[in-house]
Design a protein around this motif. Structure first.
Motif, mmCIF file in Angstrom:
data_model
loop_
_atom_site.group_PDB
_atom_site.id
_atom_site.type_symbol
_atom_site.label_atom_id
_atom_site.label_comp_id
_atom_site.label_asym_id
_atom_site.label_seq_id
_atom_site.Cartn_x
_atom_site.Cartn_y
_atom_site.Cartn_z
ATOM 1 N N TRP A 167 48.692 53.743 42.685
ATOM 2 C CA TRP A 167 49.369 54.968 43.546
ATOM 3 C C TRP A 167 48.245 55.120 44.673
ATOM 4 C CZ3 TRP A 167 47.226 59.607 44.755
ATOM 5 C CH2 TRP A 167 48.154 60.380 45.423
ATOM 6 N N TYR A 168 46.929 54.813 44.266
ATOM 7 C CA TYR A 168 46.001 55.057 45.298
ATOM 8 C C TYR A 168 46.008 54.185 46.480
ATOM 9 C CZ TYR A 168 43.600 58.948 42.874
ATOM 10 O OH TYR A 168 43.302 60.165 42.377
ATOM 11 N N LEU A 169 46.209 52.590 45.982
ATOM 12 C CA LEU A 169 46.066 51.511 47.024
ATOM 13 C C LEU A 169 47.620 51.550 47.861
ATOM 14 C CD1 LEU A 169 45.177 48.713 44.596
ATOM 15 C CD2 LEU A 169 43.844 49.870 46.235
ATOM 16 N N LEU A 170 48.649 52.355 47.386
ATOM 17 C CA LEU A 170 49.932 52.303 48.137
ATOM 18 C C LEU A 170 49.531 53.530 49.233
ATOM 19 C CD1 LEU A 170 52.626 52.314 45.118
ATOM 20 C CD2 LEU A 170 52.516 50.737 46.923
ATOM 21 N N LYS A 171 48.740 54.436 48.880
ATOM 22 C CA LYS A 171 48.449 55.245 49.867
ATOM 23 C C LYS A 171 47.304 55.262 50.641
ATOM 24 C CE LYS A 171 51.214 58.659 48.247
ATOM 25 N NZ LYS A 171 52.249 59.307 49.059
ATOM 26 N N ARG A 172 46.519 53.955 50.483
ATOM 27 C CA ARG A 172 45.574 53.473 50.994
ATOM 28 C C ARG A 172 44.176 54.412 50.984
ATOM 29 N NH1 ARG A 172 48.356 49.465 51.137
ATOM 30 N NH2 ARG A 172 48.918 47.803 52.524
ATOM 31 N N ARG A 173 44.167 54.995 50.015
ATOM 32 C CA ARG A 173 42.982 55.665 49.895
ATOM 33 C C ARG A 173 42.189 55.414 48.401
ATOM 34 N NH1 ARG A 173 44.779 61.407 47.211
ATOM 35 N NH2 ARG A 173 42.425 61.395 46.759
ATOM 36 N N ASP A 174 40.649 55.563 48.642
ATOM 37 C CA ASP A 174 39.815 55.317 47.566
ATOM 38 C C ASP A 174 40.257 53.856 47.047
ATOM 39 O OD1 ASP A 174 38.642 58.241 47.119
ATOM 40 O OD2 ASP A 174 40.918 58.638 46.623
ATOM 41 N N ILE A 175 40.006 53.094 47.941
ATOM 42 C CA ILE A 175 40.427 51.614 47.486
ATOM 43 C C ILE A 175 39.580 51.002 46.706
ATOM 44 C CG2 ILE A 175 40.641 49.309 48.664
ATOM 45 C CD1 ILE A 175 42.038 50.802 51.328
ATOM 46 N N GLU A 176 38.125 51.062 46.751
ATOM 47 C CA GLU A 176 37.209 50.394 46.146
ATOM 48 C C GLU A 176 37.472 51.059 44.502
ATOM 49 O OE1 GLU A 176 32.379 49.668 45.618
ATOM 50 O OE2 GLU A 176 33.081 51.139 46.947
ATOM 51 N N PHE A 177 37.338 52.467 44.561
ATOM 52 C CA PHE A 177 37.717 53.024 43.078
ATOM 53 C C PHE A 177 38.775 52.528 42.505
ATOM 54 C CE2 PHE A 177 40.483 56.104 41.285
ATOM 55 C CZ PHE A 177 39.631 56.507 40.213
ATOM 56 N N ALA A 178 40.039 52.230 43.080
ATOM 57 C CA ALA A 178 41.096 51.899 42.818
ATOM 58 C C ALA A 178 41.238 50.364 42.281
ATOM 59 C CB ALA A 178 42.379 52.023 43.546
ATOM 60 N N LYS A 179 40.523 49.574 43.126
ATOM 61 C CA LYS A 179 40.429 48.050 42.559
ATOM 62 C C LYS A 179 39.701 47.905 41.437
ATOM 63 C CE LYS A 179 41.756 45.637 47.041
ATOM 64 N NZ LYS A 179 40.856 44.905 48.292
ATOM 65 N N LYS A 180 38.743 48.545 41.411
ATOM 66 C CA LYS A 180 37.910 48.321 40.317
ATOM 67 C C LYS A 180 38.289 49.071 38.997
ATOM 68 C CE LYS A 180 33.297 47.305 42.601
ATOM 69 N NZ LYS A 180 32.051 47.636 43.035
ATOM 70 N N SER A 181 38.807 50.073 38.994
ATOM 71 C CA SER A 181 39.566 50.771 37.992
ATOM 72 C C SER A 181 40.662 49.946 37.582
ATOM 73 C CB SER A 181 40.174 52.244 38.468
ATOM 74 O OG SER A 181 39.047 52.837 38.607
ATOM 75 N N MET A 182 41.572 49.378 38.439
ATOM 76 C CA MET A 182 42.508 48.268 38.224
ATOM 77 C C MET A 182 42.033 47.152 37.368
ATOM 78 S SD MET A 182 45.441 46.998 40.706
ATOM 79 C CE MET A 182 46.323 48.643 40.919
ATOM 80 N N VAL A 183 40.801 46.617 37.713
ATOM 81 C CA VAL A 183 40.482 45.267 37.419
ATOM 82 C C VAL A 183 40.015 45.770 35.547
ATOM 83 C CG1 VAL A 183 38.487 43.773 36.940
ATOM 84 C CG2 VAL A 183 39.563 44.347 39.241
ATOM 85 N N VAL A 184 39.357 46.856 35.401
ATOM 86 C CA VAL A 184 38.947 47.189 34.188
ATOM 87 C C VAL A 184 40.194 47.374 33.107
ATOM 88 C CG1 VAL A 184 37.831 49.106 32.557
ATOM 89 C CG2 VAL A 184 36.843 48.302 34.875
ATOM 90 N N GLY A 185 41.004 48.186 33.874
ATOM 91 C CA GLY A 185 42.440 48.635 32.980
ATOM 92 C C GLY A 185 43.234 47.239 32.827
ATOM 93 N N ALA A 186 43.441 46.466 33.772
ATOM 94 C CA ALA A 186 44.255 45.507 33.549
ATOM 95 C C ALA A 186 43.809 44.306 32.577
ATOM 96 C CB ALA A 186 44.819 44.610 34.876
ATOM 97 N N THR A 187 42.085 44.172 32.515
ATOM 98 C CA THR A 187 41.714 43.327 31.647
ATOM 99 C C THR A 187 41.865 43.802 30.177
ATOM 100 O OG1 THR A 187 39.977 42.585 33.511
ATOM 101 C CG2 THR A 187 39.519 42.437 30.968
ATOM 102 N N PHE A 188 41.609 45.048 30.286
ATOM 103 C CA PHE A 188 41.591 45.811 28.684
ATOM 104 C C PHE A 188 42.987 45.610 28.419
ATOM 105 C CE2 PHE A 188 42.081 49.565 25.907
ATOM 106 C CZ PHE A 188 41.135 49.258 25.098
#
Length: 508
Positions: free
Chosen positions: A206-227
């Motif tokens: 959702w953050y990436l779709l809104k183009r905000r907090d991009i670094e936070f969203a990408k790194k959170s996404m990597v942790v979440g998707a890996t898990f």
């Protein structure tokens, strides 16, 4: 016991359980994801990961607080609505619930305070330990609750005391390490991990779709998707073992899960199918209006042998001599013998007739495993609602397969491509958040509806377990709880959405 009362009591417990499970799986998985993020922070010293951890921790805390309320109410319902059940097996069922409260919940609650409020009050190492202990504690809570539930599905480690008409724990370790309990625990918590992973990935998307907090969203996404990817693979393994245990211990449930009326060797799994509503145990209608079957898969899944015989509902209800399957009618007769033997035993005990005491105690012991069947009216009563069991099972499997694919795609496009340019994948991630909850709830429906009519497998039907109270009282509390839980759910969603809109930058 009026049937109306049983239905309302079931409805109330189902309502409480379904709402409670909307909060639990996120707690089970998000705790570990937060702990992983904080571990990265402690290892790297990067303040970015502290900010990230605190954001997800805030959402965890909101969910945790509301989940506790529904869980407490559900435990009280065993005493208020299911008093006969509590009397009959309370000595066994109550033990793991007591351990959960004394050990796991206290540990979880104690360190939760340190985790949430202790950032600047304790050392980094102790705070990290507290976060891990909260995650472990929530999963230990699930262990003891699922041990209790596993015992209901496969009662072991106990003996029946005819003097008190209670089942008493004979071997604690048999109860704890029951193969049904262990497989249920592992499959259930891993499904919770997937729900939490979808939650983290979806909000990040959702953050990436809104183009905000991009670094936070990408790194959170990597942790979440890996898990999520790791636990999706694990849930396949635990699901295989769970189905194997169902085949061995609850074959009627397995037959209902697959809409299997006629037993067969080399049995296949229905991948996609539409049940024929006209089909019954006694007519010759085809079970399916449409089906696509994977050959040999059900024999392999149920018995780890592609040529194994999988009994159908007819075999289990009416018996099958070739495969040494006893009919339900025979079990009903033995159950009635057990019930009558208990009655005669109590009479002999009152008269101090030693000969009859020994005689009827022996008869009761020989037939006790069929005790619950004696309360059934006809053999067909052992068959659960087939459509609900069948469709929820296949929905769970289909969604689980999609989640595996989604996590793999998310990781690939986040690490190897620019995921910002894949709007379709981001939208899929956001819309998959509720699908995780649906899949997890569907699993519980399969587990609980699929074992009907039993409150305790083979020992006590649901209709006998219920408390003899006014139906109006149950109806009143049903609507009261429905209103209360709905308000709590709306409140949680509203608070979480508000926190998500604030974002990690405002979450100090």
């Amino acid at each position: 016991m009026e049937e109306y009362l049983v239905d309302w009591s079931r409805a109330q417990f189902a309502l409480t359980a379904i709402y409670h499970w909307l909060f639990v799986p996120l707690t089970l998985g998000l705790g570990f994801i937060i702990a992983i993020m904080e571990t990265i922070y402690v290892k790297t010293g990067d303040e970015f990961w502290k900010k990230t951890t605190k954001f997800w921790m805030t959402l965890f805390a909101i969910n945790f607080a509301i989940g506790v309320a529904t869980g407490i109410i559900m435990e009280f319902e065993f005493g208020t609505n299911w008093a006969n059940y509590s009397w009959f097996v309370g000595d066994i069922f109550g033990a793991p619930l007591a351990v959960e409260g004394i050990l796991a919940f206290f540990m979880e609650s104690t360190f939760f305070a340190v985790m949430f409020f202790g950032w600047d009050k304790v050392s980094k190492g102790f705070h990290l330990l507290s976060t891990w202990l909260v995650a472990i504690g929530s999963n230990l809570s699930a262990l003891w609750i699922l041990v209790a539930n596993g015992w209901m599905q496969y009662p072991v480690g106990m003996k029946f005391n005819p003097d008190t008409v209670r089942n008493e724990m004979d071997n604690f370790w048999d109860v704890l390490f029951s193969p049904v309990a262990i497989s249920k625990f592992l499959h259930t918590i891993s499904s919770g991990y997937i729900v939490a992973s979808l939650f983290v990935v979806g909000i990040s998307a959702w953050y990436l779709l809104k183009r905000r907090d991009i670094e936070f969203a990408k790194k959170s996404m990597v942790v979440g998707a890996t898990f999520g990817l790791i636990t999706s693979l694990f849930v396949i393994l635990t699901g295989d073992e769970s189905a194997h245990q169902v085949a061995l211990k609850q074959p009627v449930k397995l037959a209902a899960m697959e809409g299997l009326y006629e037993g067969k060797t080399d049995a296949g799994i229905v991948g996609i199918g539409v049940l024929n509503p006209k089909k019954t145990l006694t007519n010759d209608e085809e079970p399916f209006l449409f089906e696509l079957e994977a050959p040999y898969a059900l024999s392999l899944l149920g018995y780890h042998d592609i040529h194994a015989f999988v009994p159908g509902l007819k075999d289990l209800v009416y018996g099958n001599e070739k495969y040494n399957l006893e009919s339900a009618q025979s079990k009903i007769e033995k159950g009635k013998i057990a019930i009558n033997a208990l009655k005669e035993y109590k009479k002999a005990k009152k008269e101090n007739n030693i000969q009859n005491i020994e005689k009827y105690e022996k008869i009761l012991t020989e037939n006790m495993k069929y005790f619950g069947y004696g309360h059934l009216e006809k053999p067909e009563d052992i068959v659960p609602p087939i459509p609900l069991t069948f469709y929820t099972f296949h929905l769970m499997v289909a969604l689980g397969s999609w989640f595996l694919v989604l996590f793999a795609l998310i990781l690939f496009f986040t690490l190897k491509r620019d995921i910002l340019n894949n709007k379709w994948l981001l939208i899929s991630a956001v819309t998959s958040i509720p699908l995780g909850y649906i899949a997890s709830e569907a699993g519980w429906i399969v587990a609980e509806v699929g074992r009907q009519p039993w409150a305790i497998q083979d020992l006590m039907p649901v209709g006998i377990a219920v408390t003899d109270i006014s139906t109006s009282n149950v109806k009143t509390t049903f609507f009261m709880f429905a209103f209360l839980f709905t308000v709590l759910l709306i409140a949680e969603i509203k608070i979480m959405l508000g926190q998500i809109k604030i974002g990690p930058e405002g979450g100090h």
